[in-house]
Design an enzyme around this catalytic site. Structure first.
Site, PDB file in Angstrom:
ATOM      1  N   LYS A  28       0.832  -1.094   0.016  1.00 10.75           N
ATOM      2  CA  LYS A  28       0.037   0.170   0.019  1.00 10.75           C
ATOM      3  C   LYS A  28       0.768   1.224  -0.059  1.00 10.75           C
ATOM      4  O   LYS A  28       0.547   2.298  -0.604  1.00 10.75           O
ATOM      5  CB  LYS A  28      -0.770   0.069   1.138  1.00 10.75           C
ATOM      6  CG  LYS A  28      -1.869   1.163   1.327  1.00 10.75           C
ATOM      7  CD  LYS A  28      -3.242   0.736   2.046  1.00 10.75           C
ATOM      8  CE  LYS A  28      -3.036   0.614   3.307  1.00 10.75           C
ATOM      9  NZ  LYS A  28      -3.013   1.994   3.886  1.00 10.75           N
ATOM     10  N   SER A  29       1.915   1.179   1.000  1.00 13.46           N
ATOM     11  CA  SER A  29       2.906   2.559   0.868  1.00 13.46           C
ATOM     12  C   SER A  29       3.411   2.758  -0.528  1.00 13.46           C
ATOM     13  O   SER A  29       3.426   3.802  -0.969  1.00 13.46           O
ATOM     14  CB  SER A  29       4.040   2.148   1.925  1.00 13.46           C
ATOM     15  OG  SER A  29       3.448   2.113   3.163  1.00 13.46           O
ATOM     16  N   ARG A  33       2.615   5.907  -3.333  1.00 17.67           N
ATOM     17  CA  ARG A  33       3.744   6.783  -3.972  1.00 17.67           C
ATOM     18  C   ARG A  33       3.836   6.652  -5.386  1.00 17.67           C
ATOM     19  O   ARG A  33       4.368   7.714  -5.943  1.00 17.67           O
ATOM     20  CB  ARG A  33       5.227   6.395  -3.015  1.00 17.67           C
ATOM     21  CG  ARG A  33       5.055   7.022  -1.719  1.00 17.67           C
ATOM     22  CD  ARG A  33       6.069   5.984  -0.704  1.00 17.67           C
ATOM     23  NE  ARG A  33       6.208   6.641   0.553  1.00 17.67           N
ATOM     24  CZ  ARG A  33       5.371   6.366   1.562  1.00 17.67           C
ATOM     25  NH1 ARG A  33       4.114   5.411   1.472  1.00 17.67           N
ATOM     26  NH2 ARG A  33       5.754   6.708   2.674  1.00 17.67           N
ATOM     27  N   GLN A 177       4.942   9.216   7.467  1.00 19.78           N
ATOM     28  CA  GLN A 177       3.864   9.993   6.778  1.00 19.78           C
ATOM     29  C   GLN A 177       4.362  11.607   6.772  1.00 19.78           C
ATOM     30  O   GLN A 177       4.281  12.300   6.112  1.00 19.78           O
ATOM     31  CB  GLN A 177       2.381   9.900   7.140  1.00 19.78           C
ATOM     32  CG  GLN A 177       1.916   8.547   6.869  1.00 19.78           C
ATOM     33  CD  GLN A 177       0.489   8.235   7.467  1.00 19.78           C
ATOM     34  OE1 GLN A 177      -0.053   8.919   8.188  1.00 19.78           O
ATOM     35  NE2 GLN A 177      -0.029   7.002   7.235  1.00 19.78           N
ATOM     36  N   ASP A 330       1.932  -1.225  11.652  1.00 14.90           N
ATOM     37  CA  ASP A 330       0.697  -1.772  11.445  1.00 14.90           C
ATOM     38  C   ASP A 330       0.218  -3.061  12.017  1.00 14.90           C
ATOM     39  O   ASP A 330      -0.721  -3.675  11.590  1.00 14.90           O
ATOM     40  CB  ASP A 330       0.390  -1.581   9.822  1.00 14.90           C
ATOM     41  CG  ASP A 330       0.560  -0.057   9.628  1.00 14.90           C
ATOM     42  OD1 ASP A 330       0.024   0.883  10.212  1.00 14.90           O
ATOM     43  OD2 ASP A 330       0.728   0.221   8.588  1.00 14.90           O
TER      44      ASP A 330
HETATM   45  C1  S3P Z   1       2.479   4.760   6.252  1.00 13.30           C
HETATM   46  C2  S3P Z   1       3.041   4.811   7.535  1.00 13.30           C
HETATM   47  C3  S3P Z   1       2.587   4.547   8.715  1.00 13.30           C
HETATM   48  C4  S3P Z   1       1.704   3.382   8.487  1.00 13.30           C
HETATM   49  C5  S3P Z   1       0.742   3.464   7.428  1.00 13.30           C
HETATM   50  C6  S3P Z   1       1.349   3.622   6.252  1.00 13.30           C
HETATM   51  C7  S3P Z   1       3.151   5.186   4.891  1.00 13.30           C
HETATM   52  O1  S3P Z   1       2.023   5.784   9.386  1.00 13.30           O
HETATM   53  O2  S3P Z   1       0.951   3.246   9.670  1.00 13.30           O
HETATM   54  O3  S3P Z   1      -0.168   2.452   7.468  1.00 13.30           O
HETATM   55  O4  S3P Z   1       2.950   4.759   3.844  1.00 13.30           O
HETATM   56  O5  S3P Z   1       4.096   5.974   5.289  1.00 13.30           O
HETATM   57  P1  S3P Z   1       3.031   6.806  10.228  1.00 13.30           P
HETATM   58  O6  S3P Z   1       4.093   6.937   9.352  1.00 13.30           O
HETATM   59  O7  S3P Z   1       2.070   7.786  10.536  1.00 13.30           O
HETATM   60  O8  S3P Z   1       3.138   5.862  11.254  1.00 13.30           O
END
Ligand code: S3P
Length: 449
Positions: A28-29, A33, A177, A330
């Site tokens: 997903k990340s 992006r 994030q 997560d």
């Molecule tokens: C993510 C960062 C995480 C994670 C989220 C995805 C990302 O959040 O919990 O599911 O893709 O950068 P945080 O960076 O706020 O911890």
């Protein structure tokens, strides 16, 4: 998937061993992006293995509203044609990110650094999540916050400057994030934007910015070297490229734990990304005695991936250090489920960030454990789960609070408890793992409506 859709209760019942092979959906990340950097580059970005979950589709829609054009060539195969840094246009409508924290926060970084005006909104979960952590650094970079809901939440409207101001920013929480939003805004800053993080968080933005042609340096930071200083040279020309998305370790976590706790199971999970900033759960489960083998390690799309062979295992309680949290942030809901089947106490330290996820995950996990007869305790920011090595009673109904990972974690639990487990709403699973039900059913899992 909007906040007004009907809830879909789901139940999981204990049954036969899980067997077979699966490939979890794309990470997903990386999928978010790919869409965002596709928008900000010149030329075509070709994506293979994109997660077509609701969260990523919202990011794709927002990228389109800001000027990108895109085409879906087949399952997970997309072409994005970008507009380049500085080429964004004002979206005609509110950018509705649904449940997606990552998509909305990263796109706030994009909009906050460019001369466009956009309004961000989302479902009841997203409307409850803190956005000041993003707005604070963006204001330093010249972003105007034209409107915001009470407490710095969505709906909110941003207007970016002609050029962003390059800053050196220490993140107040270990959050990829926040880091990513600042770096994305810094793309339109004349000079170097530096983000300092006290603990290293997932590094997909840094890696992908380089892949698209930006100059990014990463150096260890802090007395113990656990932190990072990430410096981006502003106003690069990003060029569209090819992105191969590996399977998401955060989605793999659910069948993985299911196979560990359902007696007699043996499954293979293919192509899972092994980025060390994402594998804290696997490290922890192996410490607990899990039989997990990493097979066929190889490089795919700039990341190491492996097939994981997982066999049902006797687990024991362990202490999970707070420093490991960013590498498994997560995965705590499903780790708590594994811990419920272990012999002894599992102590998960330093979970304050869980309170601001899609739900207050610390409270939601504790309530789910309670509903299913699992002894546990919250001490400050730590969660303690007590197991006696036997199957917990189950039989409870778990409130999921629009949180996909709470839903999947407790459905996994119900595959091995004495009585079935019900979750009040499984609709949000589609945000990250749309094929969760058929994938689990194909392994033999008794999950359904
Ligand atoms: C993510 C960062 C995480 C994670 C989220 C995805 C990302 O959040 O919990 O599911 O893709 O950068 P945080 O960076 O706020 O911890």
């Amino acid at each position: 998937m909007s906040h007004d859709s009907e809830p879909t209760p789901l139940s999981a019942a204990p049954g036969a061993p899980l067997r077979g092979r699966l490939r979890p959906p794309g990470d997903k990340s990386i999928s978010h992006r790919a869409m965002i950097l596709g928008l900000l580059s010149i030329g075509e970005t070709r994506v293979e293995g994109l997660l077509e979950g609701d969260d990523v589709l919202r990011t794709a829609a927002a990228a389109r509203a800001l000027g990108a054009s895109m085409e879906r060539l087949g399952e997970g195969r997309w072409v994005v044609r970008g507009v380049g840094i500085g080429g964004l246009s004002d979206p005609a409508e509110t950018l509705d990110f649904g449940n997606a924290g990552t998509g909305s926060r990263l796109m706030m970084g994009v909009v906050g650094g460019q001369p466009v005006t956009a309004t961000f909104d989302g479902d009841a979960s997203l409307r409850s999540r803190p956005m000041r952590r993003i707005l604070d650094p963006l204001r330093l970079m010249g972003t105007q916050v034209l409107a915001e809901a009470e407490g710095g939440r969505v709906p909110l409207t941003l207007r970016g400057p002609r050029e962003a101001i390059p800053i050196r920013y220490e993140t107040p929480a270990a959050s990829a994030q926040i880091k990513s939003a600042v770096l994305l805004a810094g793309l339109n800053a004349p000079g170097t934007t530096t983000v300092i993080e006290a603990a290293a968080t997932r590094d997909h933005t840094e890696r992908m910015l380089r892949l698209f042609g930006a100059e990014v340096s990463v150096t260890p930071h802090g007395p113990d070297g656990h932190g990072r200083a990430v410096a981006l040279t502003g106003q690069p020309t990003l060029r569209g490229t090819e992105v191969v998305v590996p399977a998401d370790p955060s989605s793999a976590a659910f069948p993985l734990v299911a196979a560990l706790i359902v007696p007699g199971s043996e499954i293979t999970i293919e192509g899972v990304m092994m980025n060390p900033l994402r594998t804290g759960l696997i490290t922890t489960l192996i410490e607990m005695g899990a039989d997990i083998e990493r097979l066929r390690e190889r490089e795919e799309g700039g990341e190491t991936v492996a097939d994981l062979r997982v066999r049902a295992s006797r687990l024991k309680g362990v202490d999970v250090p707070a420093e490991r949290a960013p590498a498994m942030i997560d995965e705590y809901p499903v780790l708590a489920v594994a811990a419920a089947f272990a012999q002894g106490t599992t102590r998960m330290n330093g979970l304050h960030e869980l309170r601001v996820k899609e739900s207050d995950r610390l409270a939601a996990v504790a309530a789910g454990l309670k509903a299913n007869g699992v002894a546990h305790l919250i001490e400050g920011d730590d969660l303690l789960v007590h197991g006696d090595g036997a199957a917990p009673p189950g039989g409870g109904t778990v409130a999921t609070h629009l949180d996909h990972r709470i839903a999947m974690a407790f459905l996994v639990m119900g595959l091995a408890t004495a009585e079935p487990v019900t979750v009040d709403d499984g609709a949000m699973i589609a945000t990250s793992f749309p094929s969760f039900l058929p994938t689990m059913q194909a392994l033999g899992a008794g999950i359904g409506e």
